[in-house]
Enzyme design. Structure first.
Site, PDB file in Angstrom:
ATOM      1  N   GLU A  66      51.382  52.697  60.922  1.00 19.82           N
ATOM      2  CA  GLU A  66      50.331  51.753  60.502  1.00 19.82           C
ATOM      3  C   GLU A  66      49.676  51.098  61.725  1.00 19.82           C
ATOM      4  OE1 GLU A  66      48.911  51.729  57.858  1.00 19.82           O
ATOM      5  OE2 GLU A  66      49.199  50.003  56.573  1.00 19.82           O
ATOM      6  N   THR A  95      40.116  49.251  59.003  1.00 19.23           N
ATOM      7  CA  THR A  95      40.955  48.042  59.020  1.00 19.23           C
ATOM      8  C   THR A  95      40.767  47.272  60.323  1.00 19.23           C
ATOM      9  OG1 THR A  95      42.558  49.068  57.549  1.00 19.23           O
ATOM     10  CG2 THR A  95      43.346  47.224  58.868  1.00 19.23           C
TER      11      THR A  95
HETATM   12  N1  HSE Z   1      46.947  43.302  55.458  1.00 18.74           N
HETATM   13  C1  HSE Z   1      46.125  44.335  55.997  1.00 18.74           C
HETATM   14  C2  HSE Z   1      44.739  43.779  56.231  1.00 18.74           C
HETATM   15  C3  HSE Z   1      46.055  45.471  55.003  1.00 18.74           C
HETATM   16  O1  HSE Z   1      44.201  43.170  55.316  1.00 18.74           O
HETATM   17  O2  HSE Z   1      44.204  43.920  57.327  1.00 18.74           O
HETATM   18  C4  HSE Z   1      45.229  46.634  55.471  1.00 18.74           C
HETATM   19  O3  HSE Z   1      45.975  47.571  56.144  1.00 18.74           O
END
Ligand code: HSE
Length: 307
Positions: free
Chosen positions: A128, A181
């Site tokens: 991730e 993201t």
């Molecule tokens: N918590 C993360 C974000 C989830 O909102 O950036 C996306 O990978």
């Protein structure tokens, strides 16, 4: 040579109030992966379908997560990975998490399960991090464990599993635009006011309490985000209107799925979920942006072997 085929579920992270700490596992959308043991040590990605992603192990989230795991345990064999993507990258429903989770789950199974599913979260987070520049677990934890998950803490990693109320359904409307993201994180402010923090942690507590007591109204009241959504929604055309349409049609709550552009809603009961999904679809047609929409139970199991 041993080989297994895996279903790697999509997930909805944040759930409005729980940025980087809350997520749920979806049931009927996900990728498939085939993982096999081979004599030559190391990780090789041999095939990717459904997406234009790098085959180089160090540049692929599945490869990086797999390397993190084998570097820890140093097995006497290697692994080949085939990835069949159904979840689009940059969709906001955990595409990179599904790949990372499938890789570590599959290898762990082939090795005779040296790690628990909870322990695998740590390795999946490494994948991730490659995708988003940040090691968050709010997609990988529900994809590995099923149901809802809360990251109670990152240092050390402390994941809490929360069973879903049985009548809860999730909707994810995915506009066919990509929001990376890393870009959606760049719009956030590093500091927040005490007033916003109080509102947010009240809602996180409310949402957890609602899930644990099957209090659907409390779940709905708690699906509020005063910190992240106001900054990110500008990246999602038609967000305010489709959220309003979901609420008017009876959704418990609605917000940005993960880092977007997908928009999620939670509903009580399948019939309500179908009505809300129709209302969201009708509304989103006004944007002229093509989209797909998924209605799903909360998946209680997470990643699994399929035949
Ligand atoms: N918590 C993360 C974000 C989830 O909102 O950036 C996306 O990978």
């Amino acid at each position: 040579m041993k080989e297994i085929k895996i279903f790697c579920p999509a997930s909805i992270a944040n759930l409005s109030c729980g940025f980087d700490v809350l997520g749920l596992c979806l049931d009927n959308i996900g990728d498939e992966m085939i993982i096999r043991t081979v004599a030559e040590r190391g990780i090789r990605i041999t095939k990717i379908t459904g997406a234009d992603l790098p085959l180089e192990t160090e540049k692929n989230v599945a490869g990086v997560a797999a390397l993190a795991l084998i570097n820890e345990i140093n097995p006497g064999c290697g692994f080949e990975i085939e990835i069949h993507k159904n979840i689009k990258a940059g969709s906001g429903i955990g595409s990179s998490a599904a790949s990372a989770v499938g890789a570590v789950f599959g290898i762990n199974e082939l090795l005779g399960k040296p790690f628990s599913r909870k322990e695998l979260v740590y390795f999946a987070m490494k994948g991730e991090a490659l995708a988003s520049g940040s090691e968050h677990a709010d997609n990988v934890a529900p994809a590995l464990l099923g149901g809802f998950t809360l990251v109670r803490g990152y240092e050390p990693l402390d994941i809490v599993q929360i069973e879903s109320p049985s009548e809860l359904f999730a909707i994810a409307l995915h506009p066919q635009i990509e929001v990376k993201t890393v870009d959606a994180r760049a719009v956030l402010h590093p500091m927040i006011s005490l007033k916003s923090a109080i509102t947010q942690w009240g809602n996180v507590g409310g949402l957890i309490a609602g899930l644990c007591t099957n209090d659907y109204e409390l779940i709905g009241r708690s699906l509020q985000d005063v910190i992240v959504e106001p900054l990110r929604k500008v990246l999602i055309p038609g967000f305010d209107d489709v959220k309003l349409a979901a609420l008017k049609a009876g959704a418990l709550g609605s917000g940005i799925s993960g880092s977007g552009p997908s928009i999620f809603a939670l509903c009580k009961g399948e019939e309500n979920a179908k009505n809300v999904s129709i209302a969201m679809s009708e509304n989103y047609k006004n944007t002229g942006i093509s989209f797909d929409i998924h209605v799903s139970r909360v998946n209680p199991i997470g990643v699994k072997i399929i035949n």
